[in-house]
Motif scaffolding. Structure first.
Motif, PDB file in Angstrom:
ATOM      1  N   GLY A  64       0.788  -1.226   0.000  1.00  0.00           N
ATOM      2  CA  GLY A  64       0.000   0.000   0.000  1.00  0.00           C
ATOM      3  C   GLY A  64       0.818   1.271   0.000  1.00  0.00           C
ATOM      4  N   ILE A  65       1.986   1.239   0.648  1.00  0.00           N
ATOM      5  CA  ILE A  65       2.788   2.449   0.744  1.00  0.00           C
ATOM      6  C   ILE A  65       3.317   2.869  -0.626  1.00  0.00           C
ATOM      7  N   GLN A  66       3.759   1.895  -1.412  1.00  0.00           N
ATOM      8  CA  GLN A  66       4.302   2.223  -2.732  1.00  0.00           C
ATOM      9  C   GLN A  66       3.255   2.901  -3.596  1.00  0.00           C
ATOM     10  N   GLU A  67       2.030   2.390  -3.561  1.00  0.00           N
ATOM     11  CA  GLU A  67       0.963   3.003  -4.343  1.00  0.00           C
ATOM     12  C   GLU A  67       0.618   4.389  -3.817  1.00  0.00           C
ATOM     13  N   ALA A  68       0.613   4.547  -2.476  1.00  0.00           N
ATOM     14  CA  ALA A  68       0.262   5.842  -1.890  1.00  0.00           C
ATOM     15  C   ALA A  68       1.315   6.902  -2.171  1.00  0.00           C
ATOM     16  N   THR A  69       2.557   6.474  -2.413  1.00  0.00           N
ATOM     17  CA  THR A  69       3.634   7.440  -2.664  1.00  0.00           C
ATOM     18  C   THR A  69       3.978   7.535  -4.148  1.00  0.00           C
ATOM     19  N   ALA A  70       3.159   6.964  -4.991  1.00  0.00           N
ATOM     20  CA  ALA A  70       3.417   7.027  -6.434  1.00  0.00           C
ATOM     21  C   ALA A  70       3.467   8.484  -6.885  1.00  0.00           C
ATOM     22  N   GLY A  71       4.416   8.781  -7.738  1.00  0.00           N
ATOM     23  CA  GLY A  71       4.571  10.148  -8.238  1.00  0.00           C
ATOM     24  C   GLY A  71       5.568  10.973  -7.453  1.00  0.00           C
ATOM     25  N   VAL A  72       6.031  10.453  -6.314  1.00  0.00           N
ATOM     26  CA  VAL A  72       7.044  11.144  -5.514  1.00  0.00           C
ATOM     27  C   VAL A  72       8.365  10.411  -5.701  1.00  0.00           C
ATOM     28  N   ALA A  73       9.408  11.135  -6.058  1.00  0.00           N
ATOM     29  CA  ALA A  73      10.701  10.521  -6.355  1.00  0.00           C
ATOM     30  C   ALA A  73      11.265   9.843  -5.121  1.00  0.00           C
ATOM     31  N   GLU A  74      11.689   8.583  -5.289  1.00  0.00           N
ATOM     32  CA  GLU A  74      12.321   7.866  -4.185  1.00  0.00           C
ATOM     33  C   GLU A  74      13.605   8.568  -3.750  1.00  0.00           C
ATOM     34  N   HIS A  75      13.911   8.444  -2.476  1.00  0.00           N
ATOM     35  CA  HIS A  75      15.094   9.034  -1.844  1.00  0.00           C
ATOM     36  C   HIS A  75      14.977  10.551  -1.665  1.00  0.00           C
ATOM     37  N   SER A  76      13.908  11.135  -2.143  1.00  0.00           N
ATOM     38  CA  SER A  76      13.704  12.558  -1.881  1.00  0.00           C
ATOM     39  C   SER A  76      13.199  12.728  -0.457  1.00  0.00           C
ATOM     40  N   LEU A 364      11.341  18.005   8.653  1.00  0.00           N
ATOM     41  CA  LEU A 364      12.215  16.947   9.163  1.00  0.00           C
ATOM     42  C   LEU A 364      12.695  16.063   8.014  1.00  0.00           C
ATOM     43  N   PRO A 365      14.016  15.853   7.879  1.00  0.00           N
ATOM     44  CA  PRO A 365      14.525  15.082   6.742  1.00  0.00           C
ATOM     45  C   PRO A 365      14.462  13.575   6.946  1.00  0.00           C
ATOM     46  N   PHE A 366      14.397  13.112   8.202  1.00  0.00           N
ATOM     47  CA  PHE A 366      14.393  11.682   8.517  1.00  0.00           C
ATOM     48  C   PHE A 366      15.557  10.963   7.838  1.00  0.00           C
ATOM     49  N   SER A 367      16.717  11.556   7.941  1.00  0.00           N
ATOM     50  CA  SER A 367      17.910  10.964   7.334  1.00  0.00           C
ATOM     51  C   SER A 367      18.878  10.436   8.382  1.00  0.00           C
ATOM     52  N   HIS A 368      18.473  10.409   9.654  1.00  0.00           N
ATOM     53  CA  HIS A 368      19.381   9.953  10.694  1.00  0.00           C
ATOM     54  C   HIS A 368      19.451   8.424  10.721  1.00  0.00           C
ATOM     55  N   ALA A 369      20.362   7.922  11.527  1.00  0.00           N
ATOM     56  CA  ALA A 369      20.690   6.498  11.492  1.00  0.00           C
ATOM     57  C   ALA A 369      19.496   5.612  11.821  1.00  0.00           C
ATOM     58  N   ARG A 370      18.606   6.073  12.707  1.00  0.00           N
ATOM     59  CA  ARG A 370      17.485   5.241  13.126  1.00  0.00           C
ATOM     60  C   ARG A 370      16.506   4.973  11.987  1.00  0.00           C
ATOM     61  N   THR A 371      16.542   5.792  10.941  1.00  0.00           N
ATOM     62  CA  THR A 371      15.614   5.611   9.826  1.00  0.00           C
ATOM     63  C   THR A 371      16.286   5.111   8.563  1.00  0.00           C
ATOM     64  N   GLN A 372      17.611   5.154   8.493  1.00  0.00           N
ATOM     65  CA  GLN A 372      18.294   4.728   7.276  1.00  0.00           C
ATOM     66  C   GLN A 372      17.972   3.281   6.926  1.00  0.00           C
ATOM     67  N   GLY A 373      18.145   2.389   7.915  1.00  0.00           N
ATOM     68  CA  GLY A 373      17.908   0.975   7.666  1.00  0.00           C
ATOM     69  C   GLY A 373      16.464   0.672   7.353  1.00  0.00           C
ATOM     70  N   LEU A 374      15.542   1.295   8.094  1.00  0.00           N
ATOM     71  CA  LEU A 374      14.113   1.065   7.872  1.00  0.00           C
ATOM     72  C   LEU A 374      13.703   1.482   6.463  1.00  0.00           C
ATOM     73  N   TYR A 375      14.108   2.670   6.055  1.00  0.00           N
ATOM     74  CA  TYR A 375      13.742   3.171   4.728  1.00  0.00           C
ATOM     75  C   TYR A 375      14.325   2.270   3.633  1.00  0.00           C
ATOM     76  N   ALA A 376      15.582   1.838   3.820  1.00  0.00           N
ATOM     77  CA  ALA A 376      16.210   0.969   2.820  1.00  0.00           C
ATOM     78  C   ALA A 376      15.497  -0.376   2.739  1.00  0.00           C
ATOM     79  N   ARG A 377      15.056  -0.913   3.877  1.00  0.00           N
ATOM     80  CA  ARG A 377      14.357  -2.203   3.864  1.00  0.00           C
ATOM     81  C   ARG A 377      13.067  -2.126   3.060  1.00  0.00           C
ATOM     82  N   MET A 378      12.399  -0.989   3.112  1.00  0.00           N
ATOM     83  CA  MET A 378      11.125  -0.866   2.425  1.00  0.00           C
ATOM     84  C   MET A 378      11.291  -0.689   0.921  1.00  0.00           C
ATOM     85  N   ILE A 379      12.189   0.176   0.492  1.00  0.00           N
ATOM     86  CA  ILE A 379      12.230   0.536  -0.927  1.00  0.00           C
ATOM     87  C   ILE A 379      13.136  -0.359  -1.749  1.00  0.00           C
ATOM     88  N   THR A 380      13.953  -1.215  -1.097  1.00  0.00           N
ATOM     89  CA  THR A 380      14.924  -2.018  -1.830  1.00  0.00           C
ATOM     90  C   THR A 380      14.460  -3.458  -1.920  1.00  0.00           C
TER      91      THR A 380
END
Length: 574
Positions: A64-76, A364-380
């Motif tokens: 569901g998240i991928q569809e909800a974020t369609a049109g927004v560039a990944e890693h932005s 908030l950029p959410f680029s700190h260490a606590r979110t790096q792994g989580l974000y990578a797990r979802m989009i990769t």
């Protein structure tokens, strides 16, 4: 909720999401940190759960998240913020209603509401009491206008101006230290919120264990401890109840003043031991009344010169010699002064604080260490889903985006095709491989290294080089990073290190040097590998060695530095 149960996260995930606007609240931040902290503790206690977490988060994204974020560039930044916000919504829905009610963010929100309401009621009552005391009239001497204006108008206006000044200069080191050491927030508001949260937790949990309640209260302070991550979003939630108190105080003072003016026959006057002329007092009153004088002119909104002179209090003059109209001429001047210089500035400060909080949360950029792994797990995608316990997997497809192999020369530092004239793309990083690891890699290992790196971080390799071994190599590595241009800052650096070597001072010193190069918010991911063998030159690290590194990295207190195993095994044993 068992994180190893991805079966609950399929297509039905879409119904868990609210509006896909990515808007965050303070309660959301606290709950988000709590969920991430739960996952981190689970992984540390049971490393074998890493794969289950990756499967769960990837399923949430595809469900569901991928569809909800369609049109927004990944890693932005926008995609990252929206993706993580929707992930939080899904995680909340995976919990039962009672568990959600006990989440620290929800407790914080209820505690903040309780404190805000309490301070609002207290402010109204105190404002009414102070105004009534200053307007106390015994029938013998007129109420001294000077005291009322000084305490309820001038003093409040000065406080509001000081608050605004501190806010505008909040980024300066002296002011930041002053506010954090002596602010009302740290000494009054935070204890009030803690008590309110404890009360709401006790009411909700009933007979729950004392340890659970104490743990929840500990989590409540998480936002404050992450000041470096969330900036003003970490203290503005405490400032809002204080501003509500200021607004309520002035409302109470206005209500009391209007009630006494309407329902009692007050006599007002002014006096001073100094030789102050009536013309001077009249001019001061006229200047104070400028904001409302177009609507309420002389004689109504402020006293005329004759009324000012006629209401001057002389020490030996009896009350009956004054004209009643002169003694009443100040009443609406006091009310309008209190509204204009007391209530309105506080309302503006409250609105500005709420707007600043909303903007701070949105940025908030959410680029700190606590979110790096989580974000990578979802989009990769799970590029090495078939990897065995030895870390060896079958041939896997190269990512669609072209990547160049890591340079074979230990001293090489080159740019690859993913670096364009406009800089390193948002989904790319600079890779630095320790020379001890680089010397053991052959040509076939390098594509796999890049695929593993992408699986852990979601990033391609834009530039690569080596580090370690000498100060010259360290300088080349820092020069490589310092010369990089980034399409989407902050910088993104990945280090490959032999984790079987203990975290000696030299290694930690290089991390600090790197931090100085990339800036305070540059993302650094340290990926550890084990002892290379003939069969696998990128093997997983043992849990013992990884825990040794984890302790040292934790001691550094760097919120933008993340430690990971490059190739964790299925059962977590190296």
């Amino acid at each position: 909720m068992d994180p190893s149960s991805p079966s609950k996260t399929g297509a039905s995930t879409r119904s868990r999401f609210g509006p896909a606007d990515g808007r965050w609240s303070v309660a959301d931040l606290i709950d988000f940190d709590d969920y991430v902290d739960q996952d981190e503790r689970t992984v540390r206690e049971n490393p074998a759960i890493r794969r289950s977490l990756a499967e769960r988060d990837r399923a949430l994204y595809l469900g569901g998240i991928q569809e909800a974020t369609a049109g927004v560039a990944e890693h932005s930044p926008k995609h990252r913020s929206l993706t993580l916000r929707l992930w939080l919504s899904a995680r909340r829905t995976m919990d039962d209603e009672e568990t959600r009610a006990r989440q620290p963010g929800q407790l914080f929100a209820r505690g903040q509401r309780l404190v805000t309401i309490g301070l609002g009621v207290a402010g109204v009552l105190i404002g009414m009491a102070v105004a009534a005391a200053l307007l106390n009239y015994d029938g013998h001497r007129p109420v001294n206008v000077a005291w009322f204006v000084a305490l309820l108008v001038v003093f409040q206006l000065a406080l509001a101006a000081l608050t605004a000044t501190l806010w505008m200069s909040r980024r300066s080191t002296p002011v930041r230290g002053l506010v954090r050491d002596f602010s009302l927030l740290s000494h009054v508001m935070q204890p009030l919120l803690t008590r309110a949260m404890h009360w709401t937790q006790r009411g909700r949990a009933g007979g729950a264990a004392r340890e659970a309640g104490e743990q929840t209260l500990i989590k409540q302070g998480q936002l404050q401890s992450h000041y470096a991550l969330y900036g003003s979003a970490s203290y503005l939630p405490l400032l809002i109840p204080a501003q509500v108190f200021g607004v309520a105080f002035n409302i109470g003072a206005v209500l009391a003043t209007v009630a006494l003016v309407w329902f009692t026959d007050l006599a007002f006057g002014w006096g001073s031991a100094l030789d102050i002329r009536s013309e001077t007092v009249h001019e001061i009153a006229r200047l104070i009344a400028l904001p409302w004088s177009p609507f309420f002119g002389e004689g109504v909104g402020y006293p005329s010169l004759a009324q000012v002179a006629g209401s001057r209090i002389q020490l030996k003059d009896p009350l009956f010699i004054f004209q009643a109209e002169h003694l009443r001429s100040w009443r609406w001047f006091l009310v309008l002064s209190l509204v204009t210089y007391g209530l309105l500035p506080r309302l503006l400060l409250l609105a500005a604080t709420m707007l600043a909080q909303r903007r701070a949360l949105a940025r908030l950029p959410f680029s700190h260490a606590r979110t790096q792994g989580l974000y990578a797990r979802m989009i990769t995608p799970n590029l090495e889903a078939a990897t065995t316990g030895s870390g060896i997997g079958p041939a896997m497809p190269i990512p669609a985006a072209p990547v160049s192999p890591v340079p074979e020369s230990p001293t090489a530092a080159t740019a690859t095709p993913t670096t364009s004239a406009s800089g390193i793309p948002a989904d790319a990083c600079v890779l630095l491989v320790h020379i001890d690891v680089d010397e053991l890699l052959d040509t076939g290992d390098r594509p796999r290294l890049e695929r593993l790196l992408r699986q852990h971080t979601g990033w391609r390799v834009a530039r690569s080089g080596t580090f370690g071994g000498s100060s010259q190599m360290t300088k080349r590595a820092t020069d490589l990073i310092g010369s990089a241009k980034w399409q989407s800052p902050p910088p993104r650096i990945v280090l490959i290190q032999d984790g079987t070597q203990p975290p000696i001072t030299e290694s930690l010193s290089f991390l600090r040097t790197l931090r100085g190069t990339v800036g305070p918010q540059g993302q650094i991911v340290l990926l550890l590998v084990g002892d290379a063998t003939e069969e696998d030159r990128l093997p997983p690290l043992s849990d013992f060695d990884f825990a040794d590194w984890q302790r040292k990295i934790d001691q550094m207190g760097d919120p933008y530095l993340r430690l990971e195993m490059l190739a964790p095994t299925e059962n977590g044993v190296g």
